[in-house]
Structure formats: structure tokens, C-alpha cells
Motif scaffolding. Sequence first.
Motif, mmCIF file in Angstrom:
data_model
loop_
_atom_site.group_PDB
_atom_site.id
_atom_site.type_symbol
_atom_site.label_atom_id
_atom_site.label_comp_id
_atom_site.label_asym_id
_atom_site.label_seq_id
_atom_site.Cartn_x
_atom_site.Cartn_y
_atom_site.Cartn_z
ATOM 1 N N GLY A 244 4.252 3.170 11.988
ATOM 2 C CA GLY A 244 5.652 3.593 11.935
ATOM 3 C C GLY A 244 6.243 3.564 10.536
ATOM 4 N N GLU A 245 5.406 3.385 9.524
ATOM 5 C CA GLU A 245 5.904 3.276 8.161
ATOM 6 C C GLU A 245 6.006 4.647 7.486
ATOM 7 O OE1 GLU A 245 5.226 0.182 4.549
ATOM 8 O OE2 GLU A 245 3.401 1.087 5.359
ATOM 9 N N GLN A 246 4.958 5.433 7.561
ATOM 10 C CA GLN A 246 4.987 6.795 7.013
ATOM 11 C C GLN A 246 5.276 7.743 8.157
ATOM 12 O OE1 GLN A 246 1.799 7.783 4.377
ATOM 13 N NE2 GLN A 246 2.248 9.972 4.352
ATOM 14 N N ARG A 247 6.428 8.389 8.084
ATOM 15 C CA ARG A 247 6.876 9.223 9.183
ATOM 16 C C ARG A 247 6.885 10.688 8.752
ATOM 17 N NH1 ARG A 247 8.101 5.448 12.695
ATOM 18 N NH2 ARG A 247 8.732 6.958 14.264
ATOM 19 N N TRP A 248 7.093 11.546 9.724
ATOM 20 C CA TRP A 248 7.087 12.995 9.444
ATOM 21 C C TRP A 248 8.256 13.611 10.192
ATOM 22 C CZ3 TRP A 248 4.793 17.659 12.006
ATOM 23 C CH2 TRP A 248 4.614 18.730 11.115
ATOM 24 N N GLY A 249 9.103 14.330 9.461
ATOM 25 C CA GLY A 249 10.293 14.907 10.071
ATOM 26 C C GLY A 249 10.289 16.418 10.043
ATOM 27 N N HIS B 123 2.303 9.096 -6.528
ATOM 28 C CA HIS B 123 2.631 10.516 -6.406
ATOM 29 C C HIS B 123 4.061 10.838 -6.859
ATOM 30 C CE1 HIS B 123 -1.137 11.296 -4.366
ATOM 31 N NE2 HIS B 123 -0.897 10.306 -3.525
ATOM 32 N N ARG B 124 4.801 9.802 -7.255
ATOM 33 C CA ARG B 124 6.200 9.969 -7.698
ATOM 34 C C ARG B 124 7.051 10.617 -6.602
ATOM 35 N NH1 ARG B 124 5.901 11.960 -14.072
ATOM 36 N NH2 ARG B 124 4.218 10.571 -14.718
ATOM 37 N N TYR B 125 6.826 10.191 -5.365
ATOM 38 C CA TYR B 125 7.565 10.738 -4.245
ATOM 39 C C TYR B 125 8.977 10.150 -4.169
ATOM 40 C CZ TYR B 125 3.306 12.742 -2.137
ATOM 41 O OH TYR B 125 2.189 13.473 -1.878
ATOM 42 N N SER B 126 9.859 10.916 -3.570
ATOM 43 C CA SER B 126 11.205 10.456 -3.231
ATOM 44 C C SER B 126 11.398 10.731 -1.744
ATOM 45 C CB SER B 126 12.255 11.214 -4.057
ATOM 46 O OG SER B 126 13.554 10.899 -3.629
ATOM 47 N N LEU B 127 11.366 9.677 -0.923
ATOM 48 C CA LEU B 127 11.399 9.834 0.529
ATOM 49 C C LEU B 127 12.747 9.439 1.109
ATOM 50 C CD1 LEU B 127 7.903 8.340 1.514
ATOM 51 C CD2 LEU B 127 8.477 10.690 0.841
ATOM 52 N N LEU B 128 13.148 10.165 2.135
ATOM 53 C CA LEU B 128 14.336 9.832 2.926
ATOM 54 C C LEU B 128 13.901 9.558 4.357
ATOM 55 C CD1 LEU B 128 16.868 12.643 1.863
ATOM 56 C CD2 LEU B 128 16.744 10.306 0.974
ATOM 57 N N SER B 129 14.789 8.978 5.128
ATOM 58 C CA SER B 129 14.550 8.883 6.566
ATOM 59 C C SER B 129 14.897 10.229 7.192
ATOM 60 C CB SER B 129 15.412 7.790 7.183
ATOM 61 O OG SER B 129 16.787 8.158 7.122
ATOM 62 N N GLY C 268 0.814 -1.213 0.000
ATOM 63 C CA GLY C 268 0.000 0.000 0.000
ATOM 64 C C GLY C 268 0.845 1.259 0.000
ATOM 65 N N PHE C 269 1.910 1.272 0.826
ATOM 66 C CA PHE C 269 2.788 2.434 0.897
ATOM 67 C C PHE C 269 3.580 2.577 -0.394
ATOM 68 C CE2 PHE C 269 6.335 4.677 3.471
ATOM 69 C CZ PHE C 269 5.780 5.915 3.198
ATOM 70 N N ALA C 270 4.026 1.457 -0.958
ATOM 71 C CA ALA C 270 4.763 1.493 -2.226
ATOM 72 C C ALA C 270 3.889 2.060 -3.338
ATOM 73 C CB ALA C 270 5.249 0.094 -2.585
ATOM 74 N N ALA C 271 2.617 1.667 -3.357
ATOM 75 C CA ALA C 271 1.699 2.176 -4.379
ATOM 76 C C ALA C 271 1.462 3.672 -4.189
ATOM 77 C CB ALA C 271 0.382 1.414 -4.317
ATOM 78 N N TYR C 272 1.356 4.097 -2.938
ATOM 79 C CA TYR C 272 1.166 5.523 -2.612
ATOM 80 C C TYR C 272 2.360 6.341 -3.103
ATOM 81 C CZ TYR C 272 1.050 9.573 0.608
ATOM 82 O OH TYR C 272 1.070 10.833 1.162
#
Length: 537
Positions: A523-528, A448-454, A440-444
Motif C-alpha cells: 500500500g506504499e506505492q500506489r497508482w491513480g 528518479h527525482r520523482y514528485s508524488l502526490l496522493s 527503500g521507497f524514499a531511495a527510489y
Amino acid sequence: MAAQAEPTQAERDAQKLYWLEHSSQPTVEAMMLDSKAAEIDQLERPEVLSTLGSVAGKRVLELGAGIGRFTGELAKTAKHVMACDFMEVSIAENRRQHEALGNVSFMVADVTELEQEAGAYDVVFSNWLLMYLSDAEVKALAAKVLRWLAPGGVLFFRESCFRPSGDRPRKGNPTHYRNPRDYFAMFDGAELVSADSSSSCHLQLVCCKCVDTYVTVKKNQNQICWKFQKVETPHPRPPLYRTFLDTQQYSDASIALYEAVYGRGFVSPGGQRVSQQLMDSLELQPGMTLLDVGCGIGGNAFLAADTYGCHVHGIDLSVNMILVAIERAAAAIASSRSSSGGGAAAAAANGSSSSSGNGVISPRQQQQVPHDVTFEVADVLTRDFQQGSFDVCVSRDSLLHVQGKQALFSRLFRWLKPGGRLLVTDYCQPSTADFSPSPGFAAYIAKHRYSLLSVEAYGQQLAAAGFAEVQAEDCTAELIATLEAELAGLQAGKEEFTAKFSADEYEVLTSRWREKLARAQAGEQRWGKLTAVKPLQ
């Protein structure tokens, strides 16, 4: 864009009569139709030429050259300038001033009838021309300019949008004060297909921005300039990333849905409430210059300008979002001129909301003072600013659209003044080395063509760019509380929401929020939240 009828000879004659009246005295004051023309001209010409960029050694076609306010400046470094205008009296004055330069030719011609050789120019420049042409004439000119430009050539134009900016009285006014969206539609559509249909040339946007001088002097965002470059791509040409943004995540319909959750002017978690907290933490002072990267529809920029007295420059790749911001800034100007009171209507024109529940409207907003904010459409990885241009740089949940974050941080470091502060919030992923997103997170992310970092990786990249006092804080708990409050607000306002949108859209949006909340709780989608400072030395 509303269709316009083909211009008649009577309309063209009216244009000539209009300019005969205003060019009887060939002066800057007469051309600009503004009591502050001398002050504006001193500031504006260097700004416009800086945005255009170097013309050294280039062949320049100046359309609507007038008395030569820009002709002489262009000719200082250009190989040759062809100055064209349909008013003989204006070209005569231009010739008187600049013929001695030796690298300027002069032509009296109606641009709608002008023909030039293919590839004859490296730069086509105009300042206040297209607003005197019909839509059909602008489209035809866009196609011709594409032919006239050499490969890699630049088109630059500047226009008054929405309404007049000058304060001098005039008899009649045949000007088309278009919405900037109309110019994008006309120039994005220009295409020159090769004989074998294997490739095509088109005009690729470099930037579109407010003329800062008018914001500084008159708090007016109506003056807008565009810079395009002629590029060749395979045919049919691949879709632009900004087109993806504007037709998918930030379509007009999507923006309206975001605002239904976040409040008017905002497209980020927590809306004005969270932005207010973040701005307070920066200890902003009046007169500071602030760069808002990924400024969206302007809520954060308006907040920083109106509440803290900063001059804010907002940049975003989404045409839709920037134009919403510009439209609302322009509406604030109109409202400040016509209304003596505040209230809900004033708040709406101001880009704020008196009923969103996301924060308190400042006294400055209630008084309907036009915003000290400029906006531009550009790619932050290719747009450049002078070193040390800004006191503060802020980005609210937008860098997930940027693939080259390390390169961006190096650019932000250079643009900040010594001692300048950086604040970033963004969606992040867990820091574990073996993290693999759920389906589900991979599809999300893919949608949206996101590029996420930790959060940790963000902090490391900021330090690598040269920043000091780097603080990388995982604020996922705050995100969860915010998502819960937003979901509760949607549920409480279901009847109002469905009346404005639809029951289907309500179900889709609340489902999206539940999925986002579940990912955050897992804990999969985080906010920094990232803060840093550029060292003094």
C-alpha cells in the motif's frame, strides 16, 4: 554522430552549382522543391513564425535568407533585418521584394566565412541552411552565433532530417539529412566561457518540434525546428534536468529495457493493453486534437492517431524519447513508400509490435499508413499553446517528473477546449497526512527525482484548476495485477531476454519489479487514474 571529413572546395562548388540550378527561377516552388509548395507555404510560414515568437523591435540576422520567403514577415515588426545568402540571384530577388520596407539590409556572403560583432543581434533565424553545411561547419557556426547573440537572444533553425521531403526531381543532392540527435550534440556543446572562468554562456533549449504543416499535408515528421535561448550560468554549467533524464532513466539502454517489459513503443505500466483501455474510455472521434503530455517514445500517441483517427501532439522533456518517436514515425513514412505489405517489419517501423502481447495492432497500423502525430521536446511548464487548442489531454505516468503540478493543471485547463476531457495516470503515495516513505521507497523516489502526490491530492488540484466532473480513482489493485503479469512475462522469457541483453540485466530488472510489486502490495506505492472535464462555460 559519425564524423564527416572537412568540406573540400569541390564540395562547396557543388553546393553553389546545386543552388544555381534550383534558383534559376527565384520562386517558392523552386526553393521548396515540392509540387505542393504553394499549399505548404501558406500554412507553414505562420506556423514557423509562431514557433519563433515575436521579433517586435528586435535586431534579426536571417541566414540563408534566399528570395525572402521569411524576410518580409520578419521585417514587419523587427527593428532591423540583415538578410544573408551566398546566392547573388536569390539576394537580388529578396532585395527587389523587400528593399522598400526600409529596415532590411542585404548581404551576399558564405555563412561559413561570415563574421559579425559580438552581441549584435537579438534573433538569429535560418530555414533550411544547416543541412547544406558539414558537421564541422555547423559546430563552428553554433559557436559564432553564440557570440553574435545578445544576452537572452534567440536562435531558431529548421532543417530536413532523415531524408528529402520535397518531391521535385533534382540532379544530385549535396544535402546532409541528419538525425536530429546530431543537431542536439552540436548545439548543446556550444559554450562561451567568461575571461575569469566564473561563468559561461550557452544555448538553452526552448523547444524542438516537428513542423505540423508537413504532418498535416504530407504525414511527414522529417521537418524539424529548434528554438534556443542564450543564457548565462556559473561555470562549469550545472547539468540540465533533461540531461539527467536522458543519461539515467531514459537512456537508450533504459528505453530498450522498458520496451522489453511494456512492449514496443511504451514505457508505462500495462503498455498498449492499458493504453487501449484508457483510450476507449475517452470515446475519441476522428479529427479530434489530442495533447499527450510526457508522450515518451510515442506508443500512446501512435495508438490514438492510428486507431481513433486523432491528430496527436506529443510533448516530452526527454530528447532521447522524443527522437525515438520521431525516428519511428520517419521509418513509417519510408516503409509506406517502399513496402506494399504489412507484417512484422511493417509493425516494427510503425512503432508497434506484433509479438509483444500487449494489444492488437489496428488495421491502420497493418496497412502502414504514416501517423498523424507531431512531437516536440519542451518543458511543459514553460511551453505554451493557444487557449482552447485541444479536445483531449492525456498523460500516462509522467507527471511524477513535474514539481509544479498545480501550475501545470491550470495550463492544461486553459489549453483544452470547453467540454474537453483530461485523463491522467500516475504513480502516487498514500493519502495519510503522516505518511513517511520506507527507506527503500524514499531511495527510489530520490534516485528518479520523482514528485508524488496522493490520489486525493491529485483530485483536489484538478478541482482547484477549474475542472469539473473530477474522478480520482485509486487503481493500485490493477497496478499489482499488471506488475505480476509483467514479472511473469519476464520470467517466462528469461532465455530470450538474457540473449538480447544479459543475465545481470535480467537480475536487476526482475529485482526492480519485485521491489515495486512489494511496495504496491504494502500500500506504499500506489497508482491513480484521474479524469476530468473542462466546463462548457
